[in-house]
Design a protein around this motif. Structure first.
Motif, PDB file in Angstrom:
ATOM      1  N   LEU A 184       0.706   4.178  -2.770  1.00 32.96           N
ATOM      2  CA  LEU A 184       0.486   5.546  -2.409  1.00 32.96           C
ATOM      3  C   LEU A 184       1.746   6.502  -2.837  1.00 32.96           C
ATOM      4  O   LEU A 184       1.221   7.323  -3.396  1.00 32.96           O
ATOM      5  N   HIS A 205       1.307   7.102  -6.498  1.00 26.58           N
ATOM      6  CA  HIS A 205       0.210   8.026  -6.832  1.00 26.58           C
ATOM      7  C   HIS A 205       0.520   9.316  -6.333  1.00 26.58           C
ATOM      8  O   HIS A 205      -0.030  10.377  -6.819  1.00 26.58           O
ATOM      9  N   SER A 206       1.259   9.422  -5.375  1.00 25.10           N
ATOM     10  CA  SER A 206       1.466  10.840  -4.583  1.00 25.10           C
ATOM     11  C   SER A 206       2.627  11.626  -5.550  1.00 25.10           C
ATOM     12  O   SER A 206       2.735  12.826  -5.486  1.00 25.10           O
ATOM     13  N   LEU A 261       0.853  -1.492   0.114  1.00 26.19           N
ATOM     14  CA  LEU A 261      -0.153   0.029  -0.006  1.00 26.19           C
ATOM     15  C   LEU A 261       1.005   1.119   0.102  1.00 26.19           C
ATOM     16  O   LEU A 261       0.581   2.044  -0.591  1.00 26.19           O
ATOM     17  N   THR A 262       1.908   1.247   0.761  1.00 33.21           N
ATOM     18  CA  THR A 262       2.827   2.587   0.866  1.00 33.21           C
ATOM     19  C   THR A 262       3.307   2.762  -0.470  1.00 33.21           C
ATOM     20  O   THR A 262       3.487   3.938  -0.883  1.00 33.21           O
TER      21      THR A 262
END
Length: 129
Positions: free
Chosen positions: A122, A125-126, A118-119
């Motif tokens: 993210l 996408h960040s 997940l990290t």
């Protein structure tokens, strides 16, 4: 240093447990300080710290306070050179705890993998404009 007494603040620092948690473990009978100062302050030894570290290691694996107490008692029984019937029961309980700890570690590793996935997602996408 083996018989040197430490105050609760020093013990908290060494074990990375809060003072409140250490007091709670005393209140429930898991780790009773080896001594008290003339002013009534709790004083701990290296042996007490070792017991606290066992508890700290058990806590994230889901062991109950009762199981923690029983494991600490079992470890003490095995440290005693006498070989009696309690030795066998202690060994069996430690083996059971070992199996549970291995299972818990596998579960935690899987959860960590999910968290890392997940990290990474993210982070990907960040970075977008």
């Amino acid at each position: 240093m083996a018989n040197e007494h430490m105050q609760i603040g020093q013990v908290a620092e060494r074990t990375e447990l809060s003072i409140k948690t250490i007091r709670h473990y005393d209140d429930v009978g898991l780790v009773t300080p080896s001594a008290r100062s003339t002013g009534g302050f709790r004083l701990y030894t290296e042996s007490d710290i070792s017991r606290l570290l066992v508890i700290r290691r058990m806590k994230p694996l889901g062991f109950t306070l009762e199981e923690m107490k029983r494991l600490l008692d079992s470890l003490e029984i095995l440290a005693d050179a006498s070989d009696d019937s309690s030795h066998t029961a202690a060994t069996e309980f430690i083996a059971d705890c070992h199996t549970r700890a291995e299972d818990s570690c596998r579960h935690l590793r899987r959860q960590l993998t999910y968290a890392e996935e997940l990290t990474a997602l993210l982070a990907e996408h960040s970075q977008r404009p």
